[in-house]
Design an enzyme around this catalytic site. Structure first.
Site: not given
Ligand code: AMP
Length: 170
Positions: A58, A95
């Protein structure tokens, strides 16, 4: 700043129970909201920028049009096995799950001014891995830009060495 949060919908329990998924497709399909989003992102970028980095997948949606607007190049950071030439890689935790990211070794010349863009900051794992890739190649990170920040996950704390901006905070 216009309220872009109303253009995003939350899907409970996707892709796993307990995850409140922020669905940006509702913003992207609305030409007024999508343009406003790019306008607001571009406003936050000041000074000379050589490269916009977008993280798969994205980050590409926002990174490529921003690069075009700013007269910068676009460099993709991708999931493993997608980039055809020589790469370096970094592991990261999500996550939900774990993965690796890669960049072409010749993607950034040393000292280039870089802005990194992604749709959402959750735990920060994806972005920390991306910053490591950029810095291993000698890029200078001038800004990290998100459409959405999930503040309760405190991902920003892991990016305290950088200027971090997010258009929408939940
Ligand atoms: P992080 O590495 O935990 O900061 O996760 C970020 C990536 O995971 C981003 O590129 C988002 O596209 C995706 N992502 C994580 N959590 C969500 C969420 N609650 N809703 C949508 N996309 C998420």
């Amino acid at each position: 700043m216009p309220d872009l949060s109303t253009s995003i919908r939350t899907i409970p329990d996707f892709p796993k129970t307990g995850i409140q998924f922020k669905d940006i497709t509702t913003l992207l399909k609305d030409p007024v909201a999508f343009k406003l989003c790019l306008d607001e992102m571009a406003k936050r970028i000041s000074g000379k920028v050589d490269i916009i980095i977008g993280t798969e997948s994205r980050g590409f949606i926002f990174g490529a049009p921003l690069a075009d607007r700013l007269g910068a190049g676009f460099v993709p950071v991708r999931k493993p096995g997608k980039l055809p030439a020589e790469t370096i890689s970094e592991e990261y935790a999500l996550e939900y799950g774990a993965d690796q990211l890669e960049i072409h070794t010749d993607a950034i010349e040393k000292g280039r001014r870089v802005v990194i863009v992604d749709d959402l900051l959750a735990t920060g794992g994806t972005m920390v891995a991306t910053t490591k890739l950029v810095e291993r190649l000698g890029g200078q990170i001038v800004l990290i830009l998100f459409l959405i920040e999930l503040e309760f996950l405190q991902g920003r704390e892991r990016l305290s060495d950088y200027t971090v901006e997010a258009l929408i905070k939940f």
